[in-house]
Each structure stands twice: as C-alpha cells, then as structure tokens.
Design a protein around this motif. Structure first.
Motif, PDB file in Angstrom:
ATOM      1  N   ALA A 243      15.800 140.326  28.073  1.00 36.81           N
ATOM      2  CA  ALA A 243      16.409 140.665  29.362  1.00 36.81           C
ATOM      3  C   ALA A 243      17.860 141.101  29.179  1.00 36.81           C
ATOM      4  CB  ALA A 243      16.337 139.449  30.289  1.00 36.81           C
ATOM      5  N   LEU A 244      18.600 140.403  28.322  1.00 35.44           N
ATOM      6  CA  LEU A 244      20.009 140.744  28.110  1.00 35.44           C
ATOM      7  C   LEU A 244      20.148 142.146  27.533  1.00 35.44           C
ATOM      8  CD1 LEU A 244      21.344 137.347  26.658  1.00 35.44           C
ATOM      9  CD2 LEU A 244      21.940 138.359  28.891  1.00 35.44           C
TER      10      LEU A 244
ATOM     11  N   GLU B 288      19.803 129.418  24.472  1.00 33.84           N
ATOM     12  CA  GLU B 288      19.598 130.092  25.769  1.00 33.84           C
ATOM     13  C   GLU B 288      19.810 131.603  25.628  1.00 33.84           C
ATOM     14  OE1 GLU B 288      22.032 128.076  24.983  1.00 33.84           O
ATOM     15  OE2 GLU B 288      23.927 128.599  25.945  1.00 33.84           O
TER      16      GLU B 288
ATOM     17  N   ARG C 134      16.856 134.535  26.135  1.00 32.08           N
ATOM     18  CA  ARG C 134      17.021 135.616  27.122  1.00 32.08           C
ATOM     19  C   ARG C 134      17.219 136.966  26.452  1.00 32.08           C
ATOM     20  NH1 ARG C 134      22.127 134.047  29.991  1.00 32.08           N
ATOM     21  NH2 ARG C 134      21.815 135.957  31.198  1.00 32.08           N
ATOM     22  N   ARG C 135      16.944 137.073  25.159  1.00 33.08           N
ATOM     23  CA  ARG C 135      17.293 138.272  24.393  1.00 33.08           C
ATOM     24  C   ARG C 135      16.786 139.563  25.059  1.00 33.08           C
ATOM     25  NH1 ARG C 135      15.095 141.468  19.978  1.00 33.08           N
ATOM     26  NH2 ARG C 135      16.801 142.258  18.710  1.00 33.08           N
TER      27      ARG C 135
ATOM     28  N   ASN D 230      28.157 136.694  30.216  1.00 34.21           N
ATOM     29  CA  ASN D 230      26.942 136.008  29.773  1.00 34.21           C
ATOM     30  C   ASN D 230      27.156 135.072  28.584  1.00 34.21           C
ATOM     31  OD1 ASN D 230      24.565 137.166  31.431  1.00 34.21           O
ATOM     32  ND2 ASN D 230      25.806 138.952  30.915  1.00 34.21           N
TER      33      ASN D 230
END
Lengths: 484, 409
Positions: A17-18, A10, A14-15, A75
């Motif tokens: 966006a993070l 996960e 999401r790389r 996160n």
C-alpha cells in the motif's frame, strides 16, 4: 558482525500500500520494487554487509525528493540516501524497512561561472564529472577521493571526502559555497550560495560530513580552481619507517607544503609493484611519493630543495620525474593500490584512522605486532602530510573466522589511532562500520550533544538509520537512543 | 555594573554556566570584549569572560597544529607561530581600534592587541587570504566548549583530517557565543611564505578592477589577495587601485608576479615586494582604508565577486563609503549610522544574492535592524531547535545575533 536494529514490522506489513501511494510522486520508471532489481542497492563499498531495502526511489527533481520525504515523514518510513554507493564505511547500507533515495538521476551540471570561480551541480554528478566539465578552461575541482570516477558530489558532501591532494587544497568542506537541501519534513532550503561565508550559523559546515543524518542534499555549489602550470612527482625510498617519517617532518619544517605527500610501507610497496610494475624499490622499508606544482623552473627549484632534504636521511633511492609520463609512472602504483592488494588477497578491509604524524613509526610498529598476533597481513598507505592512515587488512571472506578477526584487528587499529591522539576516521566516515567505536573517541556527553542536533533536524530519527551513532539499549536508532 | 565573571579554569567556567542555567540568568559571553560593538547588544547584565583561560597548550610545527585556550590573545599566538616560521592561514583582522573609533572611544593600538582566539573564532573573522586559503572556520580542527547547561563538550581533535561525528567546530565558529562557550581551540597552521609581492594596478574603477581581480584569481599563479581601494592610501593623487598579492618562495613570487602583471596588462602596473607589500595587506586586513568617523556604522557585505561593483555603487549612492576585498566579493562599508543607509546596504546585499553583517553601530540602530539576514521560516525553525539543543534555557548571549522575541512574534 555489527548488529543492526529490527525493521519496523508495521512498515513491512504495509509495503504494498505504501509503495502504491509513493509511485505517483516519481517518474514512471522511478520506483524500483522487484526483488531482483533491488539487489544492486543492497550494499555499498563495505560489501561484507548486505540488506535489500524496502524499495528504491530515483527522483529527478528536488521537488520530487521533497514530496517523498514528506510522505516518509508522515508514515515514519526510514530513508537511506545514496549516490554511487562507493562508501567504504557502509554509509549507504539499507535496512529492510527503509526506502533508498538514489540521487543518480539528478546528474546535471546547472551552471559554471569562471569569473566567480564556481559551479552549481546536482547531487548525482560524479566528482570527476565536475573537473571534466571545467578542464577545457584550465580549471578543476580540488578534492580527489580515490573513487572519483564513480563517486558523486552529494556523497562527497555528506562524507566530507578528502583525497591525495587535500594537504594543499583542503577537503570537501573547504571547497563548497552552497547547498540545496531537503529536510525530512519536506522543506527545501538554500544554504549559502555564490558568496563566501554565512552571516548566521554555519549550516554549510554542519551539513558537510553529516553522513545523511540531517537532510538530503540535492544541489551543490562548489568552488572551482585554476589548475597550476604543471605538476611533477618524485619518489624517495628509505631503510626504516621512522626515517621516512623524520624526512616528512623535515620537508614540512622547511616551509614546503607539497601538493601530495604519500607514504607506503614495505608490504604496500611490494603489492603495488607486483601489480603495476612502477619501478618501486623492493629493498625499501618505506617510500614517499612527493608532488609539487608550478612552472617547470618552479618544480625544479622545489624538487631540488626536497631532494637535498631527503639526502640527509640516507635514502636507498631517489627518483625525480623528468616528464608527465614519468610522474604518471610514479603515481601508477599508488593509484592502483587497492587493486594491487585485491590481487594478493581475496578480500581486504580498508581502514581510515588519522594520527598525529609524529607518532607514525610507533603506530606502524604496533600495527605490525597486531598483524602477527591476528595472523593477517596488512599493508599501510598513509597521507603523510595530514596524518591520514589507510591500513589494508587482508582476509578471506569465505571464512567467517577470518572476517571476524579482520574486523577485530581493524577496530584495534582505530582504537590505537585514538589512543595516540588521533581519530577514528579521516575521510571515509563513521557509517555503520565505526558506529560502535564512537564511544572510544567521544564521551556520552559529547555524543548526546550530537544526538540532540540530529534530533533537531530529524526528530523521529528516520534519516540514514543505524549509522554514526551507537544504538541505544533497545537496538533501535531513534528517540530511545537519545533517551539512553 | 555587575562584576565580570572570569573563571580561571574550564571546570570553573562550566560550573558558572551551570549555575546560571539553574538560575535562568542570562549571560553576556565575551573574551576581551573587543567586539562588543558587533551585531546586537546582548540583553544580559551578567558578563562571563574567557579572558583568564590563557595560554598555548600545544604547538607541533611539523604537524601544522596549534591549540590554545580561548582567552589567549591572538597576537601572542601570532608571535609563537612566527617564531617557528608559521602563520594563521585565514589572516584574521585586528579590528579593536576600528571598532573603537566607530563607537566614539579613543582608539589606540593596544586595542588591536586585545582580541582573543575565542572571540576571533566565535566571529569567524577572516582576512584577505580567505579568498584563496579558506576562512577562520576552515582551520578550526578541534574545540572544547561549555554548552548552555554547563556540560563540557568536545568536537574534532588535533589532527588535520577528521570526519568523525558531526562537525561542531564549524558550527561554533561564527556562532558568536550563542550556542556554547569555547574554552580551547585547535587550529591548522601553515608555514609563513618566504616572500610577498603586490601588483598595484592603478586607475581602475570597481568594474574594471573586479574584472582584473577575477582574471588574477583565475590565473595559475596562486593569488592570495585581491582587493580594490578607492584611494590608495599614502600615495596622494594616485586615486583608485586594485591590489593583487602573490606569496611563496622568493624565486616563485618574482616569476609569477612578473608573468601575471604582463598577462593582466594594466598600464602603470607596478610591483612592490616584502615589507611594503606586507604593509599594504595589513592595511586591507584591518580595514585601515575605511576612514571611519566617530559615530559612524560599519558593515561587511559578502556577495559573488562579479556582483560586488554594482552593490558597492548602490551603497555609495546611499551615502556609504568603503572598499572591496576577496576579489570584489567582500564590501567593507562605513557611513552614517542611519536606518536609510542600513536599508541600502541590506538592499544591495539582497539584490546580489549575498549577506550583510553590522560590524559596529550605535545601540539604537543595531537594536532596530536585522544585523544579519533573517533566515527563511523553515531554516529559522531549525535554528531555534539547534539553539535549544545547546542552550535550552537560552542564557548564552541572548539577542546577540537576532531579536529572538521579535522573530518569534
């Protein structure tokens, strides 16, 4: 090969966006995301293991570190702190889903106080950088790991680094007064300060050597010491390891604690001499480098005493330095030992166990037998006063079978160290390299106690993942490991 | 009063703790009990002592290590080391009679002999040599202990250099029995120096003294003690004096003490060697200069050395008296066991960015005050979690270091 846990899918998913959320917390060029620029961060001094990280953050302030950690905690992003990346145990090895936080831009010396004999420095100041900053006033920072030109004080604190002179001056833990740390929850904490000793729990002692498992260190208050009037070395060569070991015991029993007491076996002598042409005796089985400090008259008196002791052990040769240049020549081979071994073998593993010094002859004999059995050469360098043994196992990294044999050989040496009453690591740390051997030294009860402390600081096990503690049955470092 | 539990083996001690954990019975943990006056009174009637865990289990002089069970008397360890020409590096003080005097008990020298290794390490007590050679905790290289659930845990070992796993040795040293009960402790030891010399620098006020002590500690001569006494005991009329110690081989000590005295250039400086030098430092170590009267309280304050004189003066102005060790960084204080003097001690320590500790005080006072500095809220949360990681039922020495209920509220 040492097994690493699976990255969290996960996080990988999401790389983009993070990282977009992370970038504003850092200076404009403070976040590295491009594949090519991540390469330098994929490994450290244990270069057999490589894994590019999710990204690299290069903060310039403690507050930036705190903001990043709060974000990672929220996160559930794993975090790998990194100084100069000189760890020999894989202490800075990334994971694919982990953010590397590099402290190298926090490289300022904040204050120096000669009256109170301390310096406050940021975590990314190099070890030698502290000594360089105070040398003009005649002071130095005592711990001197071999990597001191490159390694950074934040890493030294996390690994509790030693060096060749810690027999007299102690290791990192004995030379600290205070830390500024950031917890995974983003709290900035001051530990200790300019005074000696805590009134409450010794957090400074617990954090030193905690290998990035508990917090990220951003500032360090170190003790600085006045340099002695001078120092001089001598070299003594013997016919057998056991004889040199007995000579070390006799020196200590006489009440002399030399500032350094280094032992090299025959393969180490030969490798270093071929490389450095230091004038080492090639007919010796074992050699000692002994260094003393003080005025010239004091050096003479101590070296006379030590020479008289050495003469009782039928030495092949004794050479007492008469000048700084001669002392440097004696040290030249030893200080170049890693390079020397690198010249005769394409690759080597540097092991780091500690043994009770009285067991040295037996341990070297058994390492010799293992060397024959594995068909791999080994050279032994030993901090003889404190029992810290550095076998250099030579192998060929292009041959997977050779690497596998070298790792197994190394593990056998460390098991032997524990068997004779010693430990897995004297100064390099557990890291990834010795993680799976922890059960040799500790019971599950011992390890669970340590894991509960880790959980107290880092309940989600995000800090420096998959190091120090053996993985749980799910190959996942985290609460599962505690429950296991 | 309930009888003291004093198990004769580690296994029996572990079972006693496990039973107490099952019953949620709080325990007062002690060795010989010579430090009962330190910090806060423990809120637990049932006492558990390590005094019967006695004996040196390993002494390898050539390897510079000694291991002993926690209840071993410190004086027995010092005797065994002296027989091999070695000593305890941190020079821990013998405070039994000092603490007894403060609490109104009849002091006698036997009390100084009561202190156990476990108690000394649990309190991380260090003497004058700490300024150069490290604290008691710096030389603890291995521990065996029983945590608050009755499990036997180990950390460190018997070798001088060891970074394997988290260092619980240092965490347990100075934790005053609130995390685990130490059952066996392994120490690094060193050869005792052949000779000892003391430079006596007369007539210096605290500021001038600390300047001289800093110069001495910043010299290349290996100073291993640096103290200031407001009145040099036994020398009537001499008044204040700074003391600087050098320990090493005789020829080195002679050379360095002469050279250092010349460099410091304090008029009237004199040098005493060996027996009188050692006697002076034994006095500093055991705080003999602290003229404690019955019912007085005792504090130790640790600050940066250059801040020592101002802190000392502030405390004296508030009615305390004392002396300086550790180059000016350690202030020994005695005085009326009043809230006002405690507040002044706290304030002086805070102002200097340092820490304080109540070493002895009547129960009424030490129940009311912070006997050590409170931790910042985020650190206090960590503290509570680490405490729970060792002692989830909170049965070990409750209330010894802090009033947990008050701080939780």
């Amino acid at each position: 090969m040492i097994r690493q846990p699976q990255p969290k899918q996960e996080i990988l998913a999401r790389r983009t966006a993070l990282l977009a959320e992370l970038a504003p917390m850092l200076p404009p060029d403070g976040l590295i995301t491009e594949e090519l620029r991540l390469r330098p961060y994929e490994t450290d001094g244990l270069s057999a293991y490589r894994q590019p990280p999710l990204a690299v953050a290069l903060p310039e302030t403690t507050e930036q570190v705190a903001a990043i950690l709060r974000f990672c905690h929220r996160n559930a992003i794993r975090v790998v702190p990194r100084g100069a990346g000189t760890s020999l145990s894989g202490g800075a090895l990334p994971m694919a889903d982990a953010l590397v936080i590099g402290l190298m831009r926090m490289n300022r010396i904040l204050s120096i106080d000669y009256a109170d004999r301390l310096a406050v420095v940021q975590a990314g100041v190099t070890n030698i950088g502290i000594t360089n900053a105070v040398a003009a006033q005649g002071f130095f920072y005592a711990p001197d790991p071999s990597s001191q030109l490159a390694c950074m004080i934040g890493g030294n604190v996390n690994m509790n680094s030693g060096g060749a002179h810690c027999l007299k001056y102690g290791v990192t833990a004995n030379n600290l007064l205070g830390l500024k740390i950031v917890t995974i929850e983003g709290d900035i904490l001051e530990i200790g300060g300019a005074h000696l000793d805590a009134a409450g729990y010794d957090w400074l002692g617990l954090l030193t050597g905690s290998e990035g498992q508990l917090a990220i260190v951003t500032e360090v208050t170190v003790r600085i010491l006045r340099s002695p009037e001078g120092a001089r070395a001598m070299l003594a060569a013997f016919k057998a390891n056991a004889v040199a070991g007995a000579c070390v015991d006799a020196i200590i029993a006489s009440g002399i604690i030399p500032v350094a007491l280094e032992f090299m076996d025959r393969p180490a002598i030969h490798a270093c001499e071929a490389f450095a042409h230091a004038g080492y005796p090639l007919d010796a089985e074992a050699m000692l480098i002994i260094e003393v400090e003080g005025s010239v008259a004091e050096q003479d008196a101590l070296l006379d005493r030590i020479r008289a002791i050495c003469e009782r052990f039928d030495p092949i040769s004794l050479k007492v330095s008469n000048s700084v240049a001669e002392s440097q020549a004696i040290w030249k081979g030893r200080k170049g030992a890693f390079g020397a071994v690198g010249r005769i073998s394409p690759d080597y593993l540097c092991m780091d166990g500690t043994i009770p010094t009285s067991r040295l002859p037996e341990v070297l004999e058994r390492i010799g037998a293992m060397s024959a059995r594995y068909g791999l050469q080994v050279a032994n360098i030993f901090h003889a006063g404190d029992g810290n043994l550095h076998p250099l196992i030579m192998f060929d990294a292009n041959d997977p079978a050779s690497f596998h044999k070298a790792e197994t050989f190394g593990a056998d040496i460390l098991k032997l160290c524990v068997e004779v009453g010693g430990c897995l690591t004297g100064e390099h740390g557990v890291g990834v390299e010795k993680r799976d051997l922890m059960g040799v030294q500790f019971s599950e009860t011992d390890l669970d106690q340590q894991r509960r402390i880790k959980s107290a600081f880092d309940s989600r096990w995000l800090l420096n993942p998959a190091k120090v503690f053996p993985l749980g049955p799910l190959a996942d470092a985290g609460e599962a490991a505690v429950a296991a | 009063m309930m009888p003291i539990l004093a198990p004769t083996s580690e296994a029996a001690l572990a079972e006693a703790v496990a039973q107490a954990a099952r019953d949620a019975t709080p325990l007062t943990i002690l060795g010989a009990g010579s430090k009962a006056a330190m910090l806060r009174p423990v809120a637990a009637e049932q006492r558990l002592s390590t005094a019967m865990l006695d004996g040196i289990v390993l002494h390898a002089p050539a390897e510079l290590v000694l291991a002993a069970r926690a209840g071993t008397r410190l004086c027995r360890i010092e005797e065994a080391l002296a027989a091999s020409g070695q000593h305890l590096i941190a020079e821990p003080p013998a405070l039994g009679s000092l603490l007894a005097r403060a609490t109104g008990m009849a002091p006698n020298d036997a009390m100084d002999d009561e202190a156990t290794l476990g108690g000394t390490v649990a309190a991380n007590l260090s003497g004058p040599r700490r300024v150069a050679w490290g604290a008691m905790r710096d030389h603890v290289i291995g521990v065996r202990a029983v945590n608050g659930t009755g499990e036997v845990i180990r950390s460190g070992g018997r070798v001088l250099k060891n970074v394997t796993g988290l260092d619980l040795c240092k965490l347990l040293a100075g934790s005053h029995g609130t995390l685990a009960v130490m059952t066996e402790i392994t120490l690094k030891v060193l050869p005792a120096p052949e000779a000892s010399a003391t430079l006596i620098l007369p007539g210096l006020d605290p500021d001038a003294a600390v300047a001289a002590l800093s110069a001495a500690l910043g010299s290349p001569f290996g100073v291993s003690g640096a103290a200031w006494l407001p009145d040099l005991a036994g020398d009537a009329g001499e008044g204040p004096a700074a003391l600087v110690r050098i320990e090493d081989f005789a020829a080195s000590v002679a050379y360095r003490s002469e050279k250092l005295a010349a460099q410091l250039g304090v008029p009237g400086t004199r040098i005493v060697v060996d027996a009188p030098s050692r006697a002076l430092w034994r006095g500093v170590r055991d705080a003999e200069a602290l003229a404690v009267r019955e019912g007085e309280a005792i504090w130790r304050v640790s600050v940066r050395p250059s801040a020592g004189p101002a802190a000392y003066r502030a405390i004296v102005a508030a009615g305390g008296h004392g002396f300086l060790d550790w180059g000016g960084g350690l202030i020994w204080v005695a005085g009326p066991a009043s809230l006002a003097l405690h507040a002044a001690v706290e304030q002086a320590a805070r102002q200097a960015g340092g820490v304080w500790m109540v070493l002895a005080a009547p129960d009424a006072l030490r129940r009311q005050v912070a006997v050590i500095p409170p931790e910042a809220p985020a650190l206090a949360r960590l503290s509570a979690r680490v405490k729970a990681a060792f002692d989830p039922e909170a049965i070990l020495n409750p209330g010894r270091m802090r009033d947990e209920r008050a701080e939780a509220a």
